[in-house]
Design a protein around this motif. Sequence first.
Motif, PDB file in Angstrom:
ATOM      1  N   TRP A 130     -26.872  -5.344 -11.606  1.00 49.15           N
ATOM      2  CA  TRP A 130     -25.585  -5.165 -11.207  1.00 49.15           C
ATOM      3  C   TRP A 130     -25.305  -3.596 -11.006  1.00 49.15           C
ATOM      4  O   TRP A 130     -25.062  -3.049  -9.902  1.00 49.15           O
ATOM      5  N   LEU A 131     -25.867  -2.837 -12.113  1.00 49.92           N
ATOM      6  CA  LEU A 131     -25.715  -1.588 -12.068  1.00 49.92           C
ATOM      7  C   LEU A 131     -26.654  -0.914 -11.405  1.00 49.92           C
ATOM      8  O   LEU A 131     -26.052   0.228 -10.597  1.00 49.92           O
ATOM      9  N   ALA A 132     -27.670  -1.291 -10.754  1.00 44.93           N
ATOM     10  CA  ALA A 132     -28.479  -0.598 -10.000  1.00 44.93           C
ATOM     11  C   ALA A 132     -27.924  -0.936  -8.729  1.00 44.93           C
ATOM     12  O   ALA A 132     -27.950   0.046  -7.542  1.00 44.93           O
ATOM     13  N   ASP A 133     -27.312  -2.005  -8.157  1.00 42.89           N
ATOM     14  CA  ASP A 133     -26.582  -1.977  -7.079  1.00 42.89           C
ATOM     15  C   ASP A 133     -25.356  -1.148  -6.858  1.00 42.89           C
ATOM     16  O   ASP A 133     -25.181  -0.590  -5.697  1.00 42.89           O
ATOM     17  N   MET A 134     -24.920  -0.730  -7.996  1.00 43.39           N
ATOM     18  CA  MET A 134     -23.644  -0.013  -7.975  1.00 43.39           C
ATOM     19  C   MET A 134     -24.033   1.636  -7.956  1.00 43.39           C
ATOM     20  O   MET A 134     -23.198   2.406  -7.932  1.00 43.39           O
ATOM     21  N   GLY A 135     -25.622   1.856  -7.961  1.00 51.11           N
ATOM     22  CA  GLY A 135     -25.781   3.290  -7.843  1.00 51.11           C
ATOM     23  C   GLY A 135     -25.885   3.852  -9.153  1.00 51.11           C
ATOM     24  O   GLY A 135     -26.127   5.183  -9.059  1.00 51.11           O
ATOM     25  N   VAL A 136     -25.513   3.251 -10.136  1.00 50.87           N
ATOM     26  CA  VAL A 136     -25.364   3.815 -11.665  1.00 50.87           C
ATOM     27  C   VAL A 136     -26.640   4.576 -11.823  1.00 50.87           C
ATOM     28  O   VAL A 136     -26.669   5.922 -12.456  1.00 50.87           O
ATOM     29  N   TYR A 137     -27.854   4.164 -11.740  1.00 52.30           N
ATOM     30  CA  TYR A 137     -29.213   4.601 -11.990  1.00 52.30           C
ATOM     31  C   TYR A 137     -29.543   5.920 -11.086  1.00 52.30           C
ATOM     32  O   TYR A 137     -30.561   6.535 -11.400  1.00 52.30           O
TER      33      TYR A 137
ATOM     34  N   ASP B   2     -17.090  -6.029 -12.490  1.00 53.73           N
ATOM     35  CA  ASP B   2     -15.855  -6.867 -11.828  1.00 53.73           C
ATOM     36  C   ASP B   2     -15.342  -6.349 -10.876  1.00 53.73           C
ATOM     37  O   ASP B   2     -14.990  -6.889  -9.564  1.00 53.73           O
ATOM     38  N   ARG B   3     -14.946  -4.896 -10.754  1.00 53.43           N
ATOM     39  CA  ARG B   3     -14.449  -4.087  -9.552  1.00 53.43           C
ATOM     40  C   ARG B   3     -15.387  -3.892  -8.488  1.00 53.43           C
ATOM     41  O   ARG B   3     -14.766  -4.058  -7.322  1.00 53.43           O
ATOM     42  N   HIS B   4     -16.687  -3.875  -8.813  1.00 54.83           N
ATOM     43  CA  HIS B   4     -17.726  -3.730  -7.678  1.00 54.83           C
ATOM     44  C   HIS B   4     -17.683  -4.968  -7.043  1.00 54.83           C
ATOM     45  O   HIS B   4     -17.694  -5.096  -5.972  1.00 54.83           O
ATOM     46  N   ILE B   5     -17.839  -6.162  -7.556  1.00 54.34           N
ATOM     47  CA  ILE B   5     -17.746  -7.666  -7.049  1.00 54.34           C
ATOM     48  C   ILE B   5     -16.605  -7.672  -6.144  1.00 54.34           C
ATOM     49  O   ILE B   5     -16.652  -8.066  -5.078  1.00 54.34           O
ATOM     50  N   GLU B   6     -15.279  -7.227  -6.597  1.00 57.88           N
ATOM     51  CA  GLU B   6     -14.128  -7.545  -5.772  1.00 57.88           C
ATOM     52  C   GLU B   6     -13.983  -6.574  -4.608  1.00 57.88           C
ATOM     53  O   GLU B   6     -13.773  -6.864  -3.386  1.00 57.88           O
ATOM     54  N   ALA B   7     -14.607  -5.309  -4.756  1.00 55.40           N
ATOM     55  CA  ALA B   7     -14.439  -4.347  -3.651  1.00 55.40           C
ATOM     56  C   ALA B   7     -15.596  -4.746  -2.676  1.00 55.40           C
ATOM     57  O   ALA B   7     -15.560  -4.634  -1.467  1.00 55.40           O
TER      58      ALA B   7
END
Length: 429
Positions: free
Chosen positions: A218-225, A304-309
């Motif tokens: 999830w964090l990788a998909d969110m661009g955190v890394y 959760d916010r990423h999933i919702e957005a």
Amino acid sequence: MTSADYVPVVVVGAGQAGLSVSWYLGRAGIDHLVVESGTPMHAWADTRWDNFTLVTPNWHCRLPGYAYQGGDPDGFMTRDEVVEWLAGWLDTFEPPLRTHTRVDRLRCVAAGFELTLESPTGTESLRCAQVVVATGGYPLPILPPFAAAIDPAVAQLHSEQYRNPAQLPDGAVLVVGTGQSGAQIAEDLHLAGRQVHLAVGGAPRVARRYRGRDCMTWLADMGVYDTPAQQYPGGKAAQEKTNHYVTGRDGGRDVDLRRFALEGMTLYGTLIGGKDSELTFAPSLTEALDRADSVYNSICSDIDRHIEAAGIDASPASRYEPVWAPAADPIGLDLAAAGVRSIVWAIGYRPDYRWIEASAFDGGGRPMQTRGITEVPGLSFVGLPWMHTWGSGRFLGVDRDARHVAEHVVAALSSATVPDTLPQNGVRL
């Protein structure tokens, strides 16, 4: 000492970061040498315990021209599987290696650098125009000053020396530190049936899986890394924090220190002093556990916010609820009375660049660099934690960082634009 030979580029260190730079330099046709004090990537076999596993999913494992292709991309390779995977990568190219050779000194000279090399054949010097330092971020293990005052009957070792429970004397074990190594070593001992006392530090924790996927996916998909260090929330303070504890063992799971306590592990706050058989702890256990759980739940909220957005169909949201809490924060431990016969220190490492004679370091001895490039012409670094992003200290970010440093080296040598033939992951640009 012989007269200095010359090579345009020297890479110091043959771990995955240094060899990744070599991969790119080789594809660009740059004459260079990789100098390694031991053997290539030896730290994976030499400084990990027997039951070590990656905490990042296997699909994160990417190096130049090479990526994990096994049947368990969402699993976690063991130590021996990582060693085998890295050996497979090394079979795909022939870096110009000089092994069992230590760089004792690096100093600036006219038009470049001079390195003093020590090997079984003696001392020699080598000159170059560019140096890439890839010796790892923090090579010296930390022990507290009071370690020497503890009863000598108690065996002490650093986490990099730990291999398995049978290595330690019979009796209870104190593990100091709850970063990734400390938490996992405590688990290893606990699962082996040893009585474990654990000094809990300030490390946060993260769920292994959440809403149907691994949290790190999830964090990788969110661009955190991929977020540059300068833009990361929390700034420098966030970058100095210990990584979140979690485990990849047995297919991956949470590390819940409260659950361990229910199962008989004894928890304390930060260890602040000791002499003979008496140790003293800060009354910080409750706060440390609460803070770690808060980070755990905060990361879940971010997901959760990423999933919702993104409108992703995922399993329901949840939050961690504590399964145990200390009645009071313990502040002392008598090692002899508790039957503790060994201590495993897992409180980290510190930098050691005393062999480099250049104005490239801050007051804490850490390189002052931007994406690995320093203000000292020709001196660069690779493989540092947070060198560019959070991913820099992981397999996920090594390739990108190495390519950037290699491009800089090629440009400096040619005094022109980087050639458009420099490949990325085996693909010509």
